[in-house]
Design an enzyme around this catalytic site. Sequence first.
Site, PDB file in Angstrom:
ATOM      1  N   HIS A  81       0.807  -0.959  -0.317  1.00  0.00           N
ATOM      2  CA  HIS A  81      -0.153  -0.461   0.533  1.00  0.00           C
ATOM      3  C   HIS A  81       0.764   1.277   0.234  1.00  0.00           C
ATOM      4  O   HIS A  81       0.943   2.576  -0.746  1.00  0.00           O
ATOM      5  CB  HIS A  81      -0.771   0.111   1.332  1.00  0.00           C
ATOM      6  CG  HIS A  81      -1.683   0.840   1.593  1.00  0.00           C
ATOM      7  ND1 HIS A  81      -2.411   1.687   2.374  1.00  0.00           N
ATOM      8  CD2 HIS A  81      -2.154   1.675   0.690  1.00  0.00           C
ATOM      9  CE1 HIS A  81      -3.017   3.265   2.311  1.00  0.00           C
ATOM     10  NE2 HIS A  81      -3.259   3.030   1.129  1.00  0.00           N
ATOM     11  N   HIS A 117      -1.461   1.235   7.500  1.00  0.00           N
ATOM     12  CA  HIS A 117      -2.900   1.581   7.811  1.00  0.00           C
ATOM     13  C   HIS A 117      -3.819   0.212   7.937  1.00  0.00           C
ATOM     14  O   HIS A 117      -5.236  -0.082   7.491  1.00  0.00           O
ATOM     15  CB  HIS A 117      -3.646   2.269   6.416  1.00  0.00           C
ATOM     16  CG  HIS A 117      -2.785   2.811   6.109  1.00  0.00           C
ATOM     17  ND1 HIS A 117      -1.479   2.569   5.191  1.00  0.00           N
ATOM     18  CD2 HIS A 117      -2.187   4.571   6.325  1.00  0.00           C
ATOM     19  CE1 HIS A 117      -1.176   3.835   5.566  1.00  0.00           C
ATOM     20  NE2 HIS A 117      -1.778   5.549   6.059  1.00  0.00           N
TER      21      HIS A 117
HETATM   22 FE1  FES Z   1       0.351  -0.859   4.775  1.00  0.00          FE
HETATM   23 FE2  FES Z   1      -0.980   1.233   4.590  1.00  0.00          FE
HETATM   24  S1  FES Z   1       0.903   0.861   4.174  1.00  0.00           S
HETATM   25  S2  FES Z   1      -1.747  -0.717   5.036  1.00  0.00           S
END
Ligand code: FES
Length: 173
Positions: A103, A122
């Site tokens: 992500h 997140h």
């Molecule tokens: Fe891992 Fe956003 S950086 S869920």
Amino acid sequence: MKGCDLMVEVGRRRFLGGLGVAAAGAAASAATAPQAGAAPAPALVEYPSHHLANLSQLKTDEPLAVAYPDKDAPGVLIKLGTRVPGGAGPDGDVVGYSTVCPHKGFPLAYLKEDRTLNCPGHYGRYDCEKGGQQIWGHATQNLAQYALRVDAKGDIWAEGVDELLYGRLNNVL
Ligand code: FES
């Protein structure tokens, strides 16, 4: 009606001018288009074969930190103790993953209770028994899993990655 005729004339000129631009664009793209029969540019990435560890170094559910395809790409080897799809070794239970969250690049931590890699950024979660499938989160891809090979001496080699590594346009750049 003179004003109206003038408007029609201006419109006609613009239309014809636009045709000229379109024709020039078509000619330019024809000049740069690949020739029929020309070899297409290669789309596959050439991965290095890197020795990561030996089976004797692995204990069930204790991740071993590694890096692949270079030192700037952290990852883990995990012996799951259960045969899984894509698992390597005599028991088919050794997997390897990038530990950079797809992500936004936070470092992932292994949770042995449910065999997942988890993100503190997140709260993304990735299933280590299912090829790094995203269980929950915001990433647009699953976690990058290593293609592993185990030789007769128990040495574990990484020879590819099945997803794009976070932050790279190409996994081996
Ligand atoms: Fe891992 Fe956003 S950086 S869920």
